[in-house]
Design an enzyme around this catalytic site. Structure first.
Site, PDB file in Angstrom:
ATOM      1  N   GLY A   9       0.841  -1.200   0.000  1.00  0.00           N
ATOM      2  CA  GLY A   9       0.000   0.000   0.000  1.00  0.00           C
ATOM      3  C   GLY A   9       0.870   1.241   0.000  1.00  0.00           C
ATOM      4  O   GLY A   9       1.849   1.319   0.760  1.00  0.00           O
ATOM      5  N   CYS A 160     -17.002   6.523   6.585  1.00  0.00           N
ATOM      6  CA  CYS A 160     -16.243   7.718   6.209  1.00  0.00           C
ATOM      7  C   CYS A 160     -17.188   8.929   6.137  1.00  0.00           C
ATOM      8  O   CYS A 160     -17.402   9.512   5.077  1.00  0.00           O
ATOM      9  CB  CYS A 160     -15.592   7.442   4.853  1.00  0.00           C
ATOM     10  SG  CYS A 160     -14.297   8.572   4.438  1.00  0.00           S
ATOM     11  N   CYS A 347      -9.349  16.864  12.763  1.00  0.00           N
ATOM     12  CA  CYS A 347      -9.995  16.857  11.458  1.00  0.00           C
ATOM     13  C   CYS A 347     -10.456  18.263  11.089  1.00  0.00           C
ATOM     14  O   CYS A 347     -11.048  18.959  11.917  1.00  0.00           O
ATOM     15  CB  CYS A 347     -11.192  15.906  11.531  1.00  0.00           C
ATOM     16  SG  CYS A 347     -11.897  15.576   9.944  1.00  0.00           S
TER      17      CYS A 347
END
Ligand SMILES: Cc1cc2nc3c(=O)[nH]c(=O)nc-3n(C[C@H](O)[C@H](O)[C@H](O)COP(=O)(O)OP(=O)(O)OC[C@H]3O[C@@H](n4cnc5c(N)ncnc54)[C@H](O)[C@@H]3O)c2cc1C
Length: 402
Positions: A9, A160, A347
């Site tokens: 990844g 999400c 965030c």
């Protein structure tokens, strides 16, 4: 003997693990990144690709040169199987052996869980990866020729949510910028029990604050709902209500990628990798996992299944922990625990021309000591600054920076 650390990844978790492992191990290990994409994509900016505010080259860089500068090899290949007994990955280009493996493969997007969902076999758009965002951008151009109702949502089992909230607020802003807001209704639907839940039972004041944004911009919200099925022009909800749409973007539930699901003993039934607090596999102690690939259980059940968010920030923290523990193991040092429950969350939720910042000292659990939610017009500028900083930091391998 030199060890072979293979990172599967090349995104938030994988690149952090690879750069940190190389920095810590230097010539004691060969570090190899295997990815089925030649590019790193700054996924948070995909919401801006749809209205045409970002081009591919603005938010991506090539993995190979970025990694080569730090002595890390890149193999661009699709992994189809992991053999934990023989310690090899099977790819379409042949086998890749490893001494240590970090699984950082992100999600498989489970569009098949709702009939009619998704850009391939369905009718709704997605912003979960670059090809999907480009398709969603083309559909947006078509939509603008004959605007109508817009529906944005997160299906049952999705995790999400932040991306969905950002998209609905940005697309509403795009309509305003184009002077056609009066030609469209905008609706948000979600499996969360209340808006601003985010899969983590909210942050102090988040329900109220998200509600304020929605009423300011005239966005209808429908929480605590599942999607029954989707036709080319209607979304049928579990309540029986039909939502007509001309443009829809629905976040699907995630599961682990096929290669993990095809490799007995590597992942659980959903294809997630179960790890201990060192991010080490519960059975194979030379396999680690980081990012979305890690199994996490929702701390509290919800009436409609609601998943647990695994953000980019959390993915980096997990990638760093995995790399440090591999280096410790190779050097004969003690491994350091870091429970996923103790990871902080930071965030920036963008709303087009404003936004809000959310900070919690623990993503999950009732024992949070710090919960900050700060709405401000400055947050949009903050998100743009963060985009540039993150791309620079990752392209140059400075993953040790915050
Ligand atoms: C629209 C959107 C907005 C978001 N905004 C934010 C935000 O503002 N802040 C935030 O913190 N998070 C955000 N997120 C979440 C964030 O993007 C994810 O947490 C992050 O991408 C997870 O990183 P990862 O490395 O675990 O997995 P991924 O980013 O999914 O990367 C997986 C990697 O594995 C590779 N791979 C997968 N399968 C294979 C295979 N079979 N063979 C070889 N390689 C394979 C892929 O090519 C990729 O390189 C957002 C997500 C979305 C969708």
């Amino acid at each position: 003997m030199k060890k072979r650390v293979v990172v599967l990844g090349g995104s938030f978790a994988g690149l952090t693990a690879a750069f940190d492992a190389k920095r810590l191990l230097k010539d004691a290990a060969d570090v190899i990144v295997v990815s089925n994409q030649p590019l790193f994509t700054f996924i948070p900016s995909l919401i801006w690709v749809v209205p045409g505010w970002r081009r591919v080259e603005d938010i991506t860089f090539r993995l190979e040169p970025a990694l080569a500068r730090h002595g890390i090899q890149t193999i661009i290949a699709n992994v189809t199987h992991i053999d934990p007994q023989r310690c090899v990955l099977t790819t379409h280009k042949g086998e890749v052996p490893y001494d240590y493996l970090v699984i950082a493969t992100g999600p498989h997007l489970d569009f098949a869980s709702v009939p009619g969902m998704g850009p391939h076999d369905g009718y709704t758009q997605s912003v979960c990866n670059l090809p999907h965002a480009l398709t969603a951008q083309q559909a947006w151009v078509e939509y603008l020729k004959d605007p109508g109702p817009i529906v944005v949502g997160a299906a049952q089992g999705a995790s999400c949510f932040g991306a969905g909230y950002e998209f609905v607020l940005n697309i509403e802003y795009a309509l305003r910028r184009l002077g056609i807001r009066n030609q469209a209704t905008v609706t948000w639907l979600t499996s969360e029990p209340f808006i601003g839940h985010f899969g983590i039972w909210g942050v102090k004041g988040s329900e109220k604050e998200v509600g304020r944004f929605f009423s300011r911009y005239n966005i209808e919200s429908i929480p605590n709902v599942a999607i029954d099925h989707i036709t080319p022009d209607t979304i049928r909800l579990s309540t029986g209500r039909d939502l007509p749409y001309k443009y829809a973007m629905i976040i699907p539930p995630f599961m682990g990628i096929e290669a993990i699901r095809n490799s007995p003993g590597v992942g659980n039934a959903k294809g997630w990798v179960e790890v201990d607090d060192h991010y080490r596999h519960l059975t194979y102690n030379n396999i680690y996992a980081a990012g979305v690939a890690v199994a996490m259980t929702p701390p509290q059940p919800t009436p409609i299944p609601t998943g647990v968010p695994k953000t980019g920030y959390m993915s980096e923290v997990m990638g760093r922990a995995a790399a440090h523990n591999i280096a410790a193991d190779i050097k004969g040092h003690d491994l350091k625990p870091l429970s996923p429950l103790d990871i902080q969350a930071m965030c920036l939720l963008d709303a087009g021309d404003s936004g809000m910042m959310l900070v919690v000292d623990k993503v999950f659990g009732a024992k949070r000591r710090r919960e900050i939610l700060l709405p401000s017009t400055l947050m949009h500028a903050g998100k743009i600054a963060f985009e540039s900083y993150f791309l620079w930091k990752t392209r140059t391998g400075r993953t040790y920076l915050p």
